[in-house]
Design a protein around this motif. Structure first.
Motif, mmCIF file in Angstrom:
data_model
loop_
_atom_site.group_PDB
_atom_site.id
_atom_site.type_symbol
_atom_site.label_atom_id
_atom_site.label_comp_id
_atom_site.label_asym_id
_atom_site.label_seq_id
_atom_site.Cartn_x
_atom_site.Cartn_y
_atom_site.Cartn_z
ATOM 1 N N ASN A 144 8.808 21.818 -20.549
ATOM 2 C CA ASN A 144 7.357 21.963 -20.388
ATOM 3 C C ASN A 144 6.547 20.777 -20.926
ATOM 4 N N ALA A 214 7.896 19.296 -30.750
ATOM 5 C CA ALA A 214 9.130 19.808 -30.122
ATOM 6 C C ALA A 214 10.334 19.796 -31.051
ATOM 7 N N GLU A 215 10.211 19.132 -32.201
ATOM 8 C CA GLU A 215 11.324 19.070 -33.146
ATOM 9 C C GLU A 215 10.759 19.200 -34.551
ATOM 10 N N ASP A 235 0.867 16.780 -35.228
ATOM 11 C CA ASP A 235 2.058 17.620 -35.066
ATOM 12 C C ASP A 235 1.690 18.743 -34.091
ATOM 13 N N ILE A 236 2.214 18.676 -32.877
ATOM 14 C CA ILE A 236 1.819 19.656 -31.855
ATOM 15 C C ILE A 236 2.920 20.689 -31.662
ATOM 16 N N GLY A 238 4.296 24.468 -29.726
ATOM 17 C CA GLY A 238 4.240 25.353 -28.564
ATOM 18 C C GLY A 238 5.654 25.581 -28.110
ATOM 19 N N MET A 239 5.848 26.497 -27.181
ATOM 20 C CA MET A 239 7.205 26.750 -26.688
ATOM 21 C C MET A 239 7.140 27.321 -25.284
ATOM 22 N N THR A 240 8.258 27.257 -24.596
ATOM 23 C CA THR A 240 8.335 27.759 -23.229
ATOM 24 C C THR A 240 7.709 29.155 -23.142
ATOM 25 N N ASP A 305 10.924 30.893 -35.331
ATOM 26 C CA ASP A 305 10.383 29.754 -36.094
ATOM 27 C C ASP A 305 9.797 30.242 -37.415
ATOM 28 N N ARG A 330 14.053 26.686 -37.396
ATOM 29 C CA ARG A 330 14.309 27.984 -36.789
ATOM 30 C C ARG A 330 15.172 28.798 -37.742
ATOM 31 N N LYS A 417 14.927 16.036 -26.997
ATOM 32 C CA LYS A 417 15.028 16.485 -28.384
ATOM 33 C C LYS A 417 16.335 15.979 -28.995
HETATM 34 O O1 DLL Z 1 9.477 22.061 -27.320
HETATM 35 C C1 DLL Z 1 7.295 22.508 -26.417
HETATM 36 C C2 DLL Z 1 6.823 21.194 -26.904
HETATM 37 C C3 DLL Z 1 6.941 20.063 -26.101
HETATM 38 C C4 DLL Z 1 6.195 21.078 -28.143
HETATM 39 C C5 DLL Z 1 6.488 18.827 -26.535
HETATM 40 C C6 DLL Z 1 5.720 19.857 -28.590
HETATM 41 C C7 DLL Z 1 5.880 18.721 -27.780
HETATM 42 P P1 DLL Z 1 10.699 24.472 -26.027
HETATM 43 O O2 DLL Z 1 11.629 23.487 -25.425
HETATM 44 O O3 DLL Z 1 10.640 25.827 -25.444
HETATM 45 O O4 DLL Z 1 9.225 23.929 -25.998
HETATM 46 O O5 DLL Z 1 11.098 24.576 -27.555
HETATM 47 C C8 DLL Z 1 10.329 25.364 -28.434
HETATM 48 O O6 DLL Z 1 10.842 23.905 -30.288
HETATM 49 O O7 DLL Z 1 10.378 27.392 -30.846
HETATM 50 C C9 DLL Z 1 10.371 25.298 -32.125
HETATM 51 O O8 DLL Z 1 11.605 25.743 -32.650
HETATM 52 C C10 DLL Z 1 10.502 23.855 -31.673
HETATM 53 N N1 DLL Z 1 9.218 23.144 -31.830
HETATM 54 C C11 DLL Z 1 8.245 22.934 -30.904
HETATM 55 N N2 DLL Z 1 7.236 22.237 -31.454
HETATM 56 C C12 DLL Z 1 7.548 22.020 -32.760
HETATM 57 C C13 DLL Z 1 6.916 21.380 -33.862
HETATM 58 C C14 DLL Z 1 8.767 22.779 -26.640
HETATM 59 N N3 DLL Z 1 5.731 20.786 -33.734
HETATM 60 C C15 DLL Z 1 10.877 25.263 -29.827
HETATM 61 N N4 DLL Z 1 7.553 21.394 -35.066
HETATM 62 C C16 DLL Z 1 10.054 26.032 -30.833
HETATM 63 C C17 DLL Z 1 8.763 21.986 -35.205
HETATM 64 C C18 DLL Z 1 8.820 22.618 -32.995
HETATM 65 N N5 DLL Z 1 9.409 22.594 -34.214
#
Ligand code: DLL
Length: 429
Positions: A144, A214-215, A235-236, A238-240, A305, A330, A417
């Motif tokens: 996403n 995302a990490e 620090d942004i 969100g998740m699927t 999380d 997580r 990631k």
């Molecule tokens: O990682 C969405 C995203 C994309 C966020 C780009 C930021 C930038 P998923 O692949 O579904 O979506 O993974 C979601 O990644 O439950 C967390 O465990 C981890 N995660 C996402 N953002 C952060 C963050 C994207 N800012 C899963 N800090 C989530 C730590 C994060 N972990």
């Protein structure tokens, strides 16, 4: 901190907590009715919890609702939990996860607008202004990240450079030629950009804002990227399942917590073992309910999380939406070695405190007959020894993982990631 007019939707972003609660109650009633009336699996979940839509009047009633999780979504692959007719679905994204069965998230036209609204608020909160060249480097695809940052950038009136990941030399060229002011990516790509600029002895004088996520993102890494690139780093989150990047929020220029868009989501922090709410300030698992999504709203989704609520007071940036701590990791990322519990992020934080250390590392958990030991491989410049790494880790964690030092660039890098933790089984001969 200088308060600027950096709002996308000021009346909502600064609405009183009382006003937000009223919106949440009204929207909760509506969303509960929507999922109940449109999906048989949701009806079954409600029946098992002994609850009917009419039982939900205010936000406080949310505890009566059943919780959901990734398993429910996987079992209903691909669109079994969808709450709209198929013809209203206009886009989808998917997370592959580590266990194989993916999670599909469908979007209606309104869901795309909702995503764009959340992301546009994030861009503006970071200080992006209409017309700013915005280089989007997460993958444009099932992940996403790329599309979410795209939809939001369009809604915020930014100049989109849809670069996608990789080819860092070309990214630098693009950023120089087009005067990129806002750079977005997964955390490890921010690190990569910084490294390649250093190698090439280059700078990006127009770059001012970095939006990464995302990490897991340690404070030391934020500081390193911010100083290395001479930018303000955000620090942004969100998740699927919540509808993608930016939907759950981001930190503001005050950098003391991530604002969660409370008109769009209700969040709860629970004890992962008991499922009960924990007090503000205490760490637990984040659970969210999507209030405005149509195609697949999640009710009390357990994210796995870990975080805590930092503040519900009005922030110095003017926003009223509550703030959570950066994600610790997580629930299932927690490592237990020699009786000590820790998260990969703590290792990152410790490593980055060693002068001369690089940015790339691996945590190898070696299991011998059910007993875990841990080895840390890390890149470093000349002068850093394995002993220095072991000593720093021992001081921080209370036990001594083995530290192996590799030359800078000596460990493999992945696109997307970064995988940091590797499990190795060492069986009895
Ligand atoms: O990682 C969405 C995203 C994309 C966020 C780009 C930021 C930038 P998923 O692949 O579904 O979506 O993974 C979601 O990644 O439950 C967390 O465990 C981890 N995660 C996402 N953002 C952060 C963050 C994207 N800012 C899963 N800090 C989530 C730590 C994060 N972990």
């Amino acid at each position: 901190m200088k308060i600027e007019e950096n709002f996308h939707n000021k009346s909502i972003e600064t609405r009183s907590q009382k006003g937000l609660k009223e919106m949440q109650s009204a929207r909760l009633r509506a969303i509960v009715k929507h999922v109940y009336e449109s999906n048989a699996s949701y009806r079954l979940l409600f029946a098992q919890a002994g609850v009917k839509p009419d039982d939900i009047r205010t936000v406080e009633d949310i505890v009566k609702l059943p919780m959901t999780n990734k398993d429910i979504l996987r079992e209903s692959y691909p669109l079994g939990l969808s709450c709209v007719p198929r013809r209203s679905i206009v886009e989808m994204h998917m997370s592959s996860g580590s266990t194989g069965t993916p999670v599909v998230m469908p979007y209606t036209e309104n869901d795309l607008l909702q995503w764009a609204e959340c992301m546009a608020r994030c861009y503006r909160m970071a200080g992006a202004k209409p017309g700013d060249a915005t280089q989007i480097t997460p993958l444009f695809g099932l992940f996403n990240g790329g599309f979410g940052m795209y939809h939001g950038a369009r809604a915020a009136g930014l100049f989109v450079i849809p670069a996608g990941p990789g080819n860092t030399a070309r990214q630098i060229r693009l950023a120089k030629d087009l005067k990129t002011r806002v750079f977005t990516g997964v955390v490890s790509y921010g690190v990569r950009l910084m490294e390649v600029l250093e190698e090439q002895d280059e700078t990006l004088p127009d770059l001012q804002i970095g939006i990464f996520g995302a990490e897991a993102f340690s404070e030391s890494m934020k500081k390193k990227i911010s100083e290395g690139l001479n930018i303000d780093v955000f620090d942004i989150y969100g998740m699927t399942e919540s509808g993608g990047v930016g939907t759950l929020g981001m930190d503001c220029p005050a950098h003391d917590g991530l604002h969660v868009w409370e008109d769009q989501y209700i969040i709860e922090i629970i004890d992962p073992k008991t499922g009960e709410a924990v007090a503000d300030g205490e760490e637990g698992e984040l659970v969210f309910t999507s209030l405005t999504r149509e195609a697949l709203p999640m009710i009390r989704f357990r994210t796995a999380d870990l975080t805590r609520i930092i503040s519900r007071d009005t922030c110095e940036c003017g926003r009223t939406h509550l703030k959570i701590a950066p994600i610790t990791g997580r629930r299932d990322d927690m490592l237990i070695v020699k009786g000590v519990n820790f998260f990969p992020k703590q290792i990152e934080q410790t490593l980055l405190g060693i002068p001369g250390i690089g940015n790339n590392y691996q945590i190898i958990v070696e299991e011998t007959d059910g007993v875990n030991d841990v080895r840390v491989n890390v890149e470093a410049g000349p002068g850093v020894t394995g002993y220095m790494v072991e000593k720093a880790l021992k001081e921080a964690l209370g036990f001594s993982p083995k530290g192996d030092v590799y030359p800078l660039g000596g460990l493999p890098r992945q696109e997307g990631k970064a995988k940091r933790v590797f499990h190795e089984k060492i069986g009895k001969q």
